[in-house]
Scaffold this motif. Structure first.
Motif, PDB file in Angstrom:
ATOM      1  N   ILE A 234      43.021  29.304  31.385  1.00 51.25           N
ATOM      2  CA  ILE A 234      41.637  29.473  31.830  1.00 51.25           C
ATOM      3  C   ILE A 234      41.538  28.867  33.393  1.00 51.25           C
ATOM      4  CG2 ILE A 234      39.352  28.706  31.463  1.00 51.25           C
ATOM      5  CD1 ILE A 234      39.533  28.932  28.368  1.00 51.25           C
ATOM      6  N   ALA A 235      42.382  27.743  33.352  1.00 52.66           N
ATOM      7  CA  ALA A 235      42.320  27.260  34.764  1.00 52.66           C
ATOM      8  C   ALA A 235      43.091  28.376  35.711  1.00 52.66           C
ATOM      9  CB  ALA A 235      42.894  25.992  34.915  1.00 52.66           C
ATOM     10  N   ARG A 236      44.148  28.754  35.411  1.00 53.52           N
ATOM     11  CA  ARG A 236      44.722  29.663  36.293  1.00 53.52           C
ATOM     12  C   ARG A 236      43.757  30.889  36.576  1.00 53.52           C
ATOM     13  NH1 ARG A 236      49.260  28.857  32.653  1.00 53.52           N
ATOM     14  NH2 ARG A 236      50.725  27.367  33.660  1.00 53.52           N
ATOM     15  N   ILE A 237      43.060  31.615  35.704  1.00 51.43           N
ATOM     16  CA  ILE A 237      42.468  32.431  36.020  1.00 51.43           C
ATOM     17  C   ILE A 237      41.152  32.316  36.825  1.00 51.43           C
ATOM     18  CG2 ILE A 237      40.760  34.195  34.846  1.00 51.43           C
ATOM     19  CD1 ILE A 237      42.378  34.151  32.313  1.00 51.43           C
ATOM     20  N   GLN A 238      40.700  31.055  36.629  1.00 45.68           N
ATOM     21  CA  GLN A 238      39.551  30.609  37.429  1.00 45.68           C
ATOM     22  C   GLN A 238      40.013  30.513  38.882  1.00 45.68           C
ATOM     23  OE1 GLN A 238      38.027  27.196  35.233  1.00 45.68           O
ATOM     24  NE2 GLN A 238      36.383  28.474  34.200  1.00 45.68           N
ATOM     25  N   THR A 239      41.184  30.017  39.066  1.00 44.04           N
ATOM     26  CA  THR A 239      41.723  29.488  40.399  1.00 44.04           C
ATOM     27  C   THR A 239      41.914  30.865  41.125  1.00 44.04           C
ATOM     28  OG1 THR A 239      42.709  27.738  39.579  1.00 44.04           O
ATOM     29  CG2 THR A 239      43.757  28.475  41.721  1.00 44.04           C
ATOM     30  N   VAL A 240      42.391  31.933  40.582  1.00 43.01           N
ATOM     31  CA  VAL A 240      42.792  33.380  41.082  1.00 43.01           C
ATOM     32  C   VAL A 240      41.414  33.706  41.345  1.00 43.01           C
ATOM     33  CG1 VAL A 240      43.630  35.562  40.783  1.00 43.01           C
ATOM     34  CG2 VAL A 240      44.767  33.557  39.970  1.00 43.01           C
TER      35      VAL A 240
ATOM     36  N   MET B 103      51.301  33.519  36.764  1.00 45.59           N
ATOM     37  CA  MET B 103      50.042  33.617  37.876  1.00 45.59           C
ATOM     38  C   MET B 103      50.147  34.767  38.765  1.00 45.59           C
ATOM     39  SD  MET B 103      47.968  31.478  38.953  1.00 45.59           S
ATOM     40  CE  MET B 103      47.322  30.554  40.621  1.00 45.59           C
ATOM     41  N   ASN B 104      51.544  35.405  38.685  1.00 46.46           N
ATOM     42  CA  ASN B 104      51.811  36.646  39.465  1.00 46.46           C
ATOM     43  C   ASN B 104      50.880  38.036  38.785  1.00 46.46           C
ATOM     44  OD1 ASN B 104      53.354  35.368  41.396  1.00 46.46           O
ATOM     45  ND2 ASN B 104      55.265  35.630  40.484  1.00 46.46           N
ATOM     46  N   ASP B 105      50.941  37.831  37.521  1.00 46.10           N
ATOM     47  CA  ASP B 105      50.471  38.785  36.919  1.00 46.10           C
ATOM     48  C   ASP B 105      48.783  38.822  36.877  1.00 46.10           C
ATOM     49  OD1 ASP B 105      50.318  36.755  35.412  1.00 46.10           O
ATOM     50  OD2 ASP B 105      50.138  37.795  33.461  1.00 46.10           O
ATOM     51  N   LEU B 106      48.392  37.690  37.430  1.00 47.09           N
ATOM     52  CA  LEU B 106      46.955  37.693  37.621  1.00 47.09           C
ATOM     53  C   LEU B 106      46.603  37.817  38.927  1.00 47.09           C
ATOM     54  CD1 LEU B 106      46.329  34.098  35.855  1.00 47.09           C
ATOM     55  CD2 LEU B 106      45.850  36.676  34.861  1.00 47.09           C
ATOM     56  N   ASN B 107      47.206  37.956  39.868  1.00 48.25           N
ATOM     57  CA  ASN B 107      46.925  38.135  41.219  1.00 48.25           C
ATOM     58  C   ASN B 107      46.717  39.812  41.397  1.00 48.25           C
ATOM     59  OD1 ASN B 107      47.088  35.792  42.277  1.00 48.25           O
ATOM     60  ND2 ASN B 107      49.369  35.804  42.645  1.00 48.25           N
ATOM     61  N   GLY B 108      47.352  40.718  40.619  1.00 45.93           N
ATOM     62  CA  GLY B 108      47.304  41.943  40.922  1.00 45.93           C
ATOM     63  C   GLY B 108      46.094  42.520  40.212  1.00 45.93           C
ATOM     64  N   LYS B 109      45.122  41.596  39.400  1.00 47.19           N
ATOM     65  CA  LYS B 109      44.117  42.171  38.773  1.00 47.19           C
ATOM     66  C   LYS B 109      42.675  42.205  39.421  1.00 47.19           C
ATOM     67  CE  LYS B 109      46.321  41.390  34.125  1.00 47.19           C
ATOM     68  NZ  LYS B 109      45.963  40.863  32.930  1.00 47.19           N
ATOM     69  N   SER B 110      41.820  43.145  39.133  1.00 48.55           N
ATOM     70  CA  SER B 110      40.493  43.097  39.764  1.00 48.55           C
ATOM     71  C   SER B 110      39.527  41.707  39.207  1.00 48.55           C
ATOM     72  CB  SER B 110      39.811  44.330  39.576  1.00 48.55           C
ATOM     73  OG  SER B 110      39.625  44.327  38.312  1.00 48.55           O
ATOM     74  N   VAL B 111      38.710  41.702  39.816  1.00 45.05           N
ATOM     75  CA  VAL B 111      37.615  40.641  39.280  1.00 45.05           C
ATOM     76  C   VAL B 111      37.224  40.804  37.738  1.00 45.05           C
ATOM     77  CG1 VAL B 111      35.487  39.354  40.080  1.00 45.05           C
ATOM     78  CG2 VAL B 111      36.978  40.089  41.733  1.00 45.05           C
ATOM     79  N   ALA B 112      36.944  42.079  37.687  1.00 48.27           N
ATOM     80  CA  ALA B 112      36.385  42.714  36.424  1.00 48.27           C
ATOM     81  C   ALA B 112      37.334  42.240  35.470  1.00 48.27           C
ATOM     82  CB  ALA B 112      35.618  44.106  36.505  1.00 48.27           C
ATOM     83  N   GLU B 113      38.666  42.600  35.734  1.00 56.56           N
ATOM     84  CA  GLU B 113      39.535  42.530  34.744  1.00 56.56           C
ATOM     85  C   GLU B 113      39.879  40.924  34.356  1.00 56.56           C
ATOM     86  OE1 GLU B 113      42.627  46.213  35.177  1.00 56.56           O
ATOM     87  OE2 GLU B 113      42.841  44.462  36.359  1.00 56.56           O
ATOM     88  N   LEU B 114      39.778  40.219  35.599  1.00 59.72           N
ATOM     89  CA  LEU B 114      39.884  38.761  35.392  1.00 59.72           C
ATOM     90  C   LEU B 114      38.828  38.212  34.490  1.00 59.72           C
ATOM     91  CD1 LEU B 114      40.976  37.805  39.013  1.00 59.72           C
ATOM     92  CD2 LEU B 114      42.464  37.681  36.761  1.00 59.72           C
TER      93      LEU B 114
ATOM     94  N   LEU C 225      39.123  35.907  30.987  1.00 60.27           N
ATOM     95  CA  LEU C 225      38.518  34.877  30.937  1.00 60.27           C
ATOM     96  C   LEU C 225      37.521  34.548  29.851  1.00 60.27           C
ATOM     97  CD1 LEU C 225      37.994  31.927  32.173  1.00 60.27           C
ATOM     98  CD2 LEU C 225      36.350  32.957  33.741  1.00 60.27           C
ATOM     99  N   VAL C 226      36.704  35.713  29.456  1.00 64.24           N
ATOM    100  CA  VAL C 226      36.022  35.452  28.372  1.00 64.24           C
ATOM    101  C   VAL C 226      36.742  35.523  27.059  1.00 64.24           C
ATOM    102  CG1 VAL C 226      34.199  37.008  26.951  1.00 64.24           C
ATOM    103  CG2 VAL C 226      34.108  36.639  29.427  1.00 64.24           C
ATOM    104  N   ALA C 227      37.709  36.378  27.014  1.00 65.05           N
ATOM    105  CA  ALA C 227      38.489  36.334  25.874  1.00 65.05           C
ATOM    106  C   ALA C 227      39.349  34.990  25.603  1.00 65.05           C
ATOM    107  CB  ALA C 227      39.772  37.675  26.029  1.00 65.05           C
ATOM    108  N   ALA C 228      39.879  34.445  26.467  1.00 70.17           N
ATOM    109  CA  ALA C 228      40.502  33.220  26.592  1.00 70.17           C
ATOM    110  C   ALA C 228      39.590  31.832  26.145  1.00 70.17           C
ATOM    111  CB  ALA C 228      41.150  32.894  28.001  1.00 70.17           C
ATOM    112  N   LYS C 229      38.335  32.024  26.497  1.00 70.17           N
ATOM    113  CA  LYS C 229      37.252  30.894  26.120  1.00 70.17           C
ATOM    114  C   LYS C 229      37.031  31.308  24.781  1.00 70.17           C
ATOM    115  CE  LYS C 229      35.068  29.664  30.410  1.00 70.17           C
ATOM    116  NZ  LYS C 229      33.995  29.552  31.376  1.00 70.17           N
ATOM    117  N   LYS C 230      36.923  32.385  24.287  1.00 67.99           N
ATOM    118  CA  LYS C 230      36.597  32.626  22.842  1.00 67.99           C
ATOM    119  C   LYS C 230      38.075  32.206  22.016  1.00 67.99           C
ATOM    120  CE  LYS C 230      33.697  36.766  23.369  1.00 67.99           C
ATOM    121  NZ  LYS C 230      33.746  38.139  22.665  1.00 67.99           N
ATOM    122  N   GLU C 231      39.144  32.368  22.485  1.00 71.12           N
ATOM    123  CA  GLU C 231      40.202  31.885  21.832  1.00 71.12           C
ATOM    124  C   GLU C 231      40.138  30.319  21.625  1.00 71.12           C
ATOM    125  OE1 GLU C 231      45.280  32.024  22.006  1.00 71.12           O
ATOM    126  OE2 GLU C 231      44.161  33.029  23.536  1.00 71.12           O
TER     127      GLU C 231
END
Length: 63
Positions: A48-54, A1-12, A16-22
């Motif tokens: 996916i849920a973590r990314i959407q939450t962030v 979760m900590n690594d997701l907090n430092g990312k921009s919305v575009a990176e997130l 998210l797209v990559a995780a949904k494809k996987e």
């Protein structure tokens, strides 16, 4: 979760797209009995849920 907090919305969004494809590929493999590690589906769904939450937290913070 900590690594997701430092990312921009575009990176997130890219993650998210990559995780949904996987997840799609894992479900397809599971349906055709080619998937060995079925617990990976659960891990990807939680990621996916973590990314959407962030993303929603950042959206609320910007308003």
């Amino acid at each position: 979760m900590n690594d997701l907090n430092g990312k921009s919305v575009a990176e997130l969004n890219d993650e998210l797209v990559a995780a949904k494809k996987e997840l799609f590929n894992l479900r397809f493999q599971n349906a055709t009995n080619q998937l060995d590690n079925t617990s990976r589906i659960k891990e990807v769904r939680r990621n996916i849920a973590r990314i959407q939450t962030v993303m929603s937290m950042e959206q609320k913070a910007s308003n």
